[in-house]
Write an enzyme that holds these catalytic residues in place. Structure first.
Site, PDB file in Angstrom:
ATOM      1  N   HIS A 175      -5.718   5.136  -5.106  1.00  0.00           N
ATOM      2  CA  HIS A 175      -5.678   5.077  -6.446  1.00  0.00           C
ATOM      3  C   HIS A 175      -6.397   4.109  -7.104  1.00  0.00           C
ATOM      4  CE1 HIS A 175      -2.531   2.420  -5.725  1.00  0.00           C
ATOM      5  NE2 HIS A 175      -2.662   2.013  -6.866  1.00  0.00           N
ATOM      6  N   HIS A 188      -7.763   1.774  -4.092  1.00  0.00           N
ATOM      7  CA  HIS A 188      -6.980   0.861  -3.176  1.00  0.00           C
ATOM      8  C   HIS A 188      -5.811   1.842  -2.723  1.00  0.00           C
ATOM      9  CE1 HIS A 188      -5.880  -0.575  -7.242  1.00  0.00           C
ATOM     10  NE2 HIS A 188      -4.599  -0.791  -6.506  1.00  0.00           N
ATOM     11  N   ARG A 233       8.334  -3.698   3.080  1.00  0.00           N
ATOM     12  CA  ARG A 233       7.339  -4.717   2.366  1.00  0.00           C
ATOM     13  C   ARG A 233       7.621  -4.481   0.785  1.00  0.00           C
ATOM     14  NH1 ARG A 233       2.642  -3.586  -0.716  1.00  0.00           N
ATOM     15  NH2 ARG A 233       0.983  -5.191  -0.669  1.00  0.00           N
TER      16      ARG A 233
END
Length: 327
Positions: A193, A249, A259
């Site tokens: 996106h 990205h 994460r």
């Protein structure tokens, strides 16, 4: 083909910029820092900043509160009245193929809502999260405004547009959590996106997983414990008439390590006209509200965010690399 999205990529260091040099008494050093920011914004659409003036103590508190929130049971997060509209679990397809799946949780918080009291704020169980997010968002807003003004000044444009139309009251903080993914490598942590804002400032942990599109290839960004990542959004690309690049990205999923990241999105009000002061314009005038409506329609129809190409005067994206790579 979409399969190329999952090809392994090399690790790269983004351009690293020491923002303390903006206050240097050496004019050549200060100008070199400004040039580094604008060059990275034009050539990469991404860069890293260190010595940005935001304390490690605040970042640490933000990470601790974020961790406590995502450790809560999904039922508690989802059933909380004031968090419900802001909390999202991306664990199912939003399109027809596995390339359109994300494996992540997010808490998307408008700063205007965070700062309100009573029924409009996160409830009493989340008071400490609300307070640290408000503080974090305020300092991030000041940093984003200073970077936006530098980018505008380099184009010879008025600095007042961002001061008058964008501030911490019109922007967002998004807390992201990427749990261990049992569907790796078929499912991404976050699908490809571009960001629909002026600027995004990202504070991430050291697990890694962020990738961006560079020269029609996915490249992995090496985490830097001292740095924030800054990237140009679609609205800034349009306002700069394509000088500064909003780059696609994504985040890779991970089967062995979770994460966390915290993103600040620097936005105008929903009805601020996005029109470039540069001629001839590459984009039609539009507002953030119109942009978001178009994105929503595109996602429903195609399962993908189309982005700025819908607003290009020729209805053709000025940088065809992203489209050509995935056709």
């Amino acid at each position: 083909m979409y399969g190329c999205r999952k090809v392994a990529s090399e690790e790269f260091d983004l351009p690293l910029i020491d923002l303390q040099k903006l206050s240097s008494s050496n004019e050549a050093e200060r100008q070199a820092c400004i040039n580094a920011i604008t060059t990275a914004s034009s050539e990469w659409g991404f860069f890293q900043v260190v010595k940005h003036g935001i304390s490690g103590e605040l970042v640490g508190r933000m990470r601790r509160e974020q961790g406590k929130f995502f450790e809560m049971a999904c039922e508690r997060k989802s059933n909380c009245k004031t968090v419900n509209d802001c909390y999202t679990w991306h664990g199912s397809p939003n399109g027809s193929g596995s390339e359109n799946k994300s494996w992540s949780q997010s808490l998307h918080l408008p700063l205007s809502t965070i700062s309100c009291g009573g029924d409009h704020a996160i409830d009493q169980h989340f008071t400490s999260l609300r307070l640290v997010t408000e503080e974090f968002g305020a300092v991030m807003g000041k940093l984003a405004l200073s970077l936006a003004r530098i980018l505008a000044e380099k184009l010879g444009q008025s600095l007042e547009f961002f001061s008058e139309n964008s501030n911490e009251r019109t922007s967002f903080v998004r807390l992201n959590h990427y749990p261990l993914c049992p569907l790796w490598p078929e499912v991404l942590g976050l699908v490809p996106h571009t960001d629909g804002d002026f600027l995004t400032i990202l504070c991430q942990d050291q697990v890694g997983g962020l990738q961006l599109m560079k020269d029609c290839k996915w490249i992995s960004i090496m985490p830097n414990p001292e740095a924030f990542i800054v990237n140009i959004g679609d609205l800034f690309q349009a306002w700069s008439n394509g000088v500064y690049k909003s780059v696609e990205h994504r985040v890779m999923s991970n089967p062995t390590a979770e994460r966390h990241s915290t993103a600040f999105f620097f936005c105008p009000s929903y009805d601020t006209p996005i029109v470039t002061p540069m001629q001839p314009p590459l984009y039609k005038e539009f507002t953030l509200r119109q942009y978001m409506k178009q994105v929503e329609e595109d996602l429903k129809q195609t399962g993908r965010k189309t982005g700025l190409s819908r607003f290009h005067v020729e209805n053709v994206a000025p940088n065809s690399c992203n489209n050509d790579c995935f056709s």
